[in-house]
Scaffold this active site. Structure first.
Site, PDB file in Angstrom:
ATOM      1  N   ASP A 137      66.916  79.325  25.839  1.00 48.66           N
ATOM      2  CA  ASP A 137      67.396  80.651  26.825  1.00 48.66           C
ATOM      3  C   ASP A 137      68.505  81.343  25.526  1.00 48.66           C
ATOM      4  O   ASP A 137      69.483  81.876  25.989  1.00 48.66           O
ATOM      5  CB  ASP A 137      68.114  80.107  27.315  1.00 48.66           C
ATOM      6  CG  ASP A 137      67.395  79.509  29.218  1.00 48.66           C
ATOM      7  OD1 ASP A 137      66.088  80.381  29.064  1.00 48.66           O
ATOM      8  OD2 ASP A 137      67.825  78.921  29.834  1.00 48.66           O
ATOM      9  N   LEU A 172      62.737  73.641  29.370  1.00 45.09           N
ATOM     10  CA  LEU A 172      62.090  74.258  28.566  1.00 45.09           C
ATOM     11  C   LEU A 172      62.797  74.222  26.973  1.00 45.09           C
ATOM     12  O   LEU A 172      63.885  75.299  27.654  1.00 45.09           O
ATOM     13  CB  LEU A 172      61.052  74.561  28.630  1.00 45.09           C
ATOM     14  CG  LEU A 172      60.564  74.972  29.528  1.00 45.09           C
ATOM     15  CD1 LEU A 172      58.951  75.853  29.766  1.00 45.09           C
ATOM     16  CD2 LEU A 172      59.469  73.756  28.781  1.00 45.09           C
ATOM     17  N   CYS A 194      46.293  76.879  47.099  1.00 45.36           N
ATOM     18  CA  CYS A 194      48.219  75.737  47.909  1.00 45.36           C
ATOM     19  C   CYS A 194      49.154  77.052  47.722  1.00 45.36           C
ATOM     20  O   CYS A 194      48.900  77.739  46.748  1.00 45.36           O
ATOM     21  CB  CYS A 194      48.568  74.379  46.704  1.00 45.36           C
ATOM     22  SG  CYS A 194      50.176  73.838  47.717  1.00 45.36           S
ATOM     23  N   CYS A 197      54.830  76.725  48.092  1.00 44.39           N
ATOM     24  CA  CYS A 197      56.413  77.522  46.946  1.00 44.39           C
ATOM     25  C   CYS A 197      56.495  78.762  47.562  1.00 44.39           C
ATOM     26  O   CYS A 197      57.256  79.201  47.579  1.00 44.39           O
ATOM     27  CB  CYS A 197      56.058  77.137  45.975  1.00 44.39           C
ATOM     28  SG  CYS A 197      54.651  78.751  45.316  1.00 44.39           S
ATOM     29  N   CYS A 217      65.468  86.910  44.682  1.00 46.13           N
ATOM     30  CA  CYS A 217      65.752  85.366  44.613  1.00 46.13           C
ATOM     31  C   CYS A 217      66.993  85.184  44.620  1.00 46.13           C
ATOM     32  O   CYS A 217      68.187  85.792  43.852  1.00 46.13           O
ATOM     33  CB  CYS A 217      65.666  84.988  42.874  1.00 46.13           C
ATOM     34  SG  CYS A 217      65.517  83.236  42.654  1.00 46.13           S
ATOM     35  N   SER A 219      67.990  82.498  43.542  1.00 41.30           N
ATOM     36  CA  SER A 219      69.151  82.387  41.520  1.00 41.30           C
ATOM     37  C   SER A 219      69.495  83.248  41.382  1.00 41.30           C
ATOM     38  O   SER A 219      70.372  83.162  40.628  1.00 41.30           O
ATOM     39  CB  SER A 219      67.755  81.402  41.159  1.00 41.30           C
ATOM     40  OG  SER A 219      67.521  80.129  41.583  1.00 41.30           O
ATOM     41  N   CYS A 244      68.661  77.467  43.800  1.00 42.12           N
ATOM     42  CA  CYS A 244      67.649  77.401  44.565  1.00 42.12           C
ATOM     43  C   CYS A 244      66.782  76.568  44.289  1.00 42.12           C
ATOM     44  O   CYS A 244      65.920  77.235  43.065  1.00 42.12           O
ATOM     45  CB  CYS A 244      67.781  78.815  45.649  1.00 42.12           C
ATOM     46  SG  CYS A 244      66.777  78.159  46.836  1.00 42.12           S
ATOM     47  N   CYS A 247      60.769  76.300  46.324  1.00 42.83           N
ATOM     48  CA  CYS A 247      60.247  76.494  45.722  1.00 42.83           C
ATOM     49  C   CYS A 247      60.173  75.034  45.074  1.00 42.83           C
ATOM     50  O   CYS A 247      58.427  74.578  45.628  1.00 42.83           O
ATOM     51  CB  CYS A 247      60.020  77.898  45.243  1.00 42.83           C
ATOM     52  SG  CYS A 247      60.858  77.721  43.392  1.00 42.83           S
ATOM     53  N   CYS A 251      56.488  71.850  46.453  1.00 46.49           N
ATOM     54  CA  CYS A 251      55.706  71.760  45.558  1.00 46.49           C
ATOM     55  C   CYS A 251      54.868  70.009  45.636  1.00 46.49           C
ATOM     56  O   CYS A 251      55.837  69.270  45.138  1.00 46.49           O
ATOM     57  CB  CYS A 251      55.959  72.541  44.195  1.00 46.49           C
ATOM     58  SG  CYS A 251      54.697  71.961  42.491  1.00 46.49           S
TER      59      CYS A 251
END
Length: 351
Positions: A137, A172, A194, A197, A217, A219, A244, A247, A251
């Site tokens: 990031d 990541l 599915c 989420c 969102c 977040s 948050c 989602c 899963c």
């Protein structure tokens, strides 16, 4: 040492560093990725995250970050540390403060960047003239898309990377290098029909499969949005004061997640089980002291406090909470004052 031997050595060292997996891809994403990112930006789904527009589709081309790049090494580092039932219990307790579980420990940027730097130094021992740059990031790079192209996992409908055996609860990172390594192949999606989420999102921010409108969102609203959370989302926010996980909690693939043994990701300051009223009592000095080294630190005390105050507006009507809000209504910071006025009204306190 040929390319295959070098790749094997890199993957083995990555595992020794505690990284969940390590896959390799080319430095450019397909034109399809450019089209999708351009459309997402044109629809305004980035919200106030201006850095997306600043770099645009350059995020999909690693030479924008490292001109000499020939390969992108993608890695994952697990962070989950608790039982899912415990997590759901905190979310269901209106008086408890819910913090996204990735932020309960130390700042992952520093932890994962250190591992990537170590991996780069190891490669340098094998290939002395190697050029590399770790990214967590910290540069304009579409990390999920590169991870998908590398076969590290597939993109779920919530837009996060998924792995069949480990779900999505990991960070990541990327190591860009001038080495021409054999790329891995993409793997197929296993989401099928599915849509749990999408259905679980409190604010319906997943507006289509694989597409998140950041402006909705939680977040984004509790972390990236510099202004106060819009009124239309405050009730849906519930007790979520930083990020948050809804989602991910629903899963099916996350049921395979094993708790991380990473010491830096273990809970600090009891943030996994703390009440909103307790956190309301923190002054700015306490926030800065306790959140030093945490990803939470970067949002600042005033945003943090305003999130807590709004969450208190979602607690059952209480004269005690109303009394705590009264002095905050005249706070010199507008985030805090506006949040306090709204919360006061939720507890039937007259204007």
């Amino acid at each position: 040492m040929n390319s295959n031997e070098l790749t094997l050595a890199i993957r083995q060292h990555a595992q020794q560093l505690g990284l969940l997996d390590c896959k390799i891809t080319t430095p450019n994403l397909s034109p399809e990725h450019d089209e999708k990112l351009s459309l997402w930006l044109a629809q305004g789904f980035k919200g106030e995250m201006s850095f997306f527009h600043k770099h645009g589709i350059s995020r999909n081309h690693a030479e924008y970050v490292l001109p000499e790049v020939k390969s992108v090494i993608m890695v994952a580092l697990p962070y989950w540390t608790e039982d899912f039932d415990q997590t759901r219990a905190i979310l269901a307790d209106e008086k408890a403060a819910y913090i996204s579980r990735y932020a309960l420990g130390r700042d992952y940027h520093k932890v994962l960047r250190s591992r990537l730097k170590n991996l780069g130094q190891y490669i340098e021992q094998l290939v002395p003239d190697v050029i590399y740059r770790p990214v967590v990031d910290s540069a304009p790079l579409s990390e999920v898309s590169f991870a998908t192209q590398a076969g590290l996992g597939w993109r779920g409908k919530h837009s996060l990377l998924l792995q069949k055996q480990t779900g999505s609860l990991y960070f990541l990172g990327a190591l860009l290098t001038n080495l021409a390594l054999e790329p891995n192949e993409e793997i197929p999606s296993h989401c099928g029909q599915c849509s749990r989420c999408m259905q679980a999102c409190p604010t319906q921010a997943i507006v289509a499969p694989y597409t998140v409108d950041a402006r909705r969102c939680i977040s984004y609203l509790t972390i990236e949005l510099n202004d106060i959370i819009p009124v239309e989302f405050r009730k849906a926010m519930g007790n979520r004061i930083y990020g948050c996980d809804d989602c991910q909690l629903v899963c099916p693939f996350n049921r395979f997640t094993k708790p991380s043994q990473e010491a830096d990701f273990q809970v600090r300051h009891g943030l996994d089980q703390v009440s909103l009223v307790e956190l309301l009592a923190w002054d700015e000095t306490m926030f800065q002291s306790r959140m030093a080294g945490s990803p939470i630190y970067r949002i600042g005390y005033h945003k943090w406090l305003s999130n807590i105050i709004i969450a208190l507006g979602n607690v059952s009507k209480s004269a005690t909470i109303a009394s705590l809000m009264v002095p905050l209504c005249t706070h010199p910071n507008h985030l805090i004052a506006e949040a306090a006025k709204w919360t006061l009204l939720q507890h039937d306190y007259p204007e």
